[in-house]
Design a protein around this motif. Structure first.
Motif, PDB file in Angstrom:
ATOM      1  N   ASP A 111       0.838  -1.208   0.000  1.00 37.09           N
ATOM      2  CA  ASP A 111       0.000   0.000   0.000  1.00 37.09           C
ATOM      3  C   ASP A 111       0.869   1.253   0.000  1.00 37.09           C
ATOM      4  OD1 ASP A 111      -2.284  -1.514  -0.007  1.00 37.09           O
ATOM      5  OD2 ASP A 111      -2.647  -1.337   2.156  1.00 37.09           O
ATOM      6  N   SER A 112       1.951   1.207   0.792  1.00 38.45           N
ATOM      7  CA  SER A 112       2.868   2.350   0.851  1.00 38.45           C
ATOM      8  C   SER A 112       3.552   2.555  -0.492  1.00 38.45           C
ATOM      9  CB  SER A 112       3.906   2.113   1.949  1.00 38.45           C
ATOM     10  OG  SER A 112       4.840   3.163   1.987  1.00 38.45           O
ATOM     11  N   SER A 113       3.944   1.456  -1.122  1.00 37.66           N
ATOM     12  CA  SER A 113       4.602   1.546  -2.433  1.00 37.66           C
ATOM     13  C   SER A 113       3.649   2.095  -3.477  1.00 37.66           C
ATOM     14  CB  SER A 113       5.117   0.168  -2.859  1.00 37.66           C
ATOM     15  OG  SER A 113       6.128  -0.294  -1.995  1.00 37.66           O
ATOM     16  N   TYR A 114       2.380   1.693  -3.400  1.00 39.02           N
ATOM     17  CA  TYR A 114       1.384   2.202  -4.354  1.00 39.02           C
ATOM     18  C   TYR A 114       1.236   3.719  -4.210  1.00 39.02           C
ATOM     19  CZ  TYR A 114      -2.970   3.157  -6.758  1.00 39.02           C
ATOM     20  OH  TYR A 114      -3.907   3.683  -7.602  1.00 39.02           O
ATOM     21  N   LYS A 115       1.187   4.194  -2.966  1.00 37.70           N
ATOM     22  CA  LYS A 115       1.049   5.633  -2.741  1.00 37.70           C
ATOM     23  C   LYS A 115       2.243   6.392  -3.306  1.00 37.70           C
ATOM     24  CE  LYS A 115      -1.840   5.181   1.392  1.00 37.70           C
ATOM     25  NZ  LYS A 115      -1.916   5.371   2.866  1.00 37.70           N
ATOM     26  N   GLU A 116       3.429   5.803  -3.185  1.00 35.07           N
ATOM     27  CA  GLU A 116       4.634   6.435  -3.739  1.00 35.07           C
ATOM     28  C   GLU A 116       4.550   6.521  -5.259  1.00 35.07           C
ATOM     29  OE1 GLU A 116       8.078   4.356  -2.417  1.00 35.07           O
ATOM     30  OE2 GLU A 116       7.816   4.910  -0.311  1.00 35.07           O
ATOM     31  N   ILE A 117       4.050   5.457  -5.891  1.00 30.97           N
ATOM     32  CA  ILE A 117       3.892   5.457  -7.352  1.00 30.97           C
ATOM     33  C   ILE A 117       2.860   6.500  -7.768  1.00 30.97           C
ATOM     34  CG2 ILE A 117       3.197   4.083  -9.353  1.00 30.97           C
ATOM     35  CD1 ILE A 117       4.211   1.607  -7.785  1.00 30.97           C
ATOM     36  N   PHE A 118       1.756   6.557  -7.038  1.00 27.83           N
ATOM     37  CA  PHE A 118       0.700   7.535  -7.323  1.00 27.83           C
ATOM     38  C   PHE A 118       1.259   8.956  -7.251  1.00 27.83           C
ATOM     39  CE2 PHE A 118      -2.739  10.389  -6.209  1.00 27.83           C
ATOM     40  CZ  PHE A 118      -3.787   9.969  -7.028  1.00 27.83           C
ATOM     41  N   MET A 119       2.028   9.250  -6.198  1.00 27.92           N
ATOM     42  CA  MET A 119       2.591  10.585  -6.038  1.00 27.92           C
ATOM     43  C   MET A 119       3.654  10.872  -7.096  1.00 27.92           C
ATOM     44  SD  MET A 119       0.886  12.128  -3.859  1.00 27.92           S
ATOM     45  CE  MET A 119       1.906  13.601  -3.981  1.00 27.92           C
ATOM     46  N   ASP A 120       4.381   9.845  -7.505  1.00 28.16           N
ATOM     47  CA  ASP A 120       5.360  10.028  -8.580  1.00 28.16           C
ATOM     48  C   ASP A 120       4.650  10.451  -9.864  1.00 28.16           C
ATOM     49  OD1 ASP A 120       8.045   9.634  -9.914  1.00 28.16           O
ATOM     50  OD2 ASP A 120       6.872   8.146 -11.007  1.00 28.16           O
ATOM     51  N   GLN A 121       3.514   9.819 -10.158  1.00 32.24           N
ATOM     52  CA  GLN A 121       2.742  10.181 -11.347  1.00 32.24           C
ATOM     53  C   GLN A 121       2.222  11.611 -11.238  1.00 32.24           C
ATOM     54  OE1 GLN A 121       2.461   8.255 -14.038  1.00 32.24           O
ATOM     55  NE2 GLN A 121       1.254   9.752 -15.158  1.00 32.24           N
TER      56      GLN A 121
END
Length: 204
Positions: A111-121
């Motif tokens: 979940d934390s990794s997904y949030k990081e990817i979302f913020m990167d986008q």
């Protein structure tokens, strides 16, 4: 949404096709092979455009030349697909970890990794908008979704102030875009000079 068919063409045995249209002004066009297999082009008058890719999965494979606006749309599509691949990898780890004793901890990490990817986008889009503020491709950027989730909340003042655009309109149609500074005391969106972001002719 209502789309107007501009033209259609058959594809030759060697996979080639050809259109000839003469737009009066810059605008968005959809090149569509099937219901869920299409790309968006931003075409201006006088452009000679070449598109290539795998017809089975056009959005993931296409390239475009001869159209600066369409090349910006491609840049947006490519980065989105880049981050979707990362999410796919997270999904595979999730499925492979369901029966593990430490699944709860793994899920929290995913979940934390997904949030990081979302913020990167989202951060990529902010930089894209700053760099290409005068292009209509920014419209695609601010309404881009990551899966089913919008990357920008149009009701969020911070998103407006930092990363979104306002649309300047008149009775004659689209005039341009402007950086949104925030809202005035009446709650109206204003640009960096303090002027209302929506300008509409009185006789519209």
């Amino acid at each position: 949404k209502k789309y107007i068919r501009v033209d259609s063409a058959g594809v030759s045995e060697d996979g080639e096709f050809y259109f000839k249209i003469k737009p009066k002004e810059i605008g968005f066009y959809m090149l569509k092979l099937s219901k869920n297999n299409f790309i968006t082009l931003l075409i201006d008058k006088g452009e000679n455009i070449e598109v290539s890719g795998d017809a089975r999965q056009l959005i993931k494979t296409y390239t475009v030349n001869g159209s600066s606006g369409s090349e910006l749309i491609l840049e947006l599509d490519n980065y989105l697909q880049h981050n979707y691949l990362k999410v796919d990898s997270l999904g595979k780890i999730f499925q492979a970890s369901k029966n593990k004793d430490n699944f709860t901890a793994i899920k929290a990490s995913l979940d934390s990794s997904y949030k990081e990817i979302f913020m990167d986008q989202k951060n990529f889009l902010k930089k894209f908008i700053d760099k290409n503020i005068s292009s209509l491709a920014c419209i695609v950027a601010i309404y881009q979704r990551f899966g089913q989730e919008p990357l920008f909340s149009l009701s969020d003042d911070e998103d407006f102030a930092v990363a979104t655009l306002g649309f300047l309109e008149s009775g004659k149609g689209f005039l341009g875009v402007a950086r949104v500074r925030g809202r005035d005391e009446k709650g109206i969106l204003v640009d960096e000079t303090g002027e209302p972001i929506i300008a509409i002719d009185e006789d519209r």
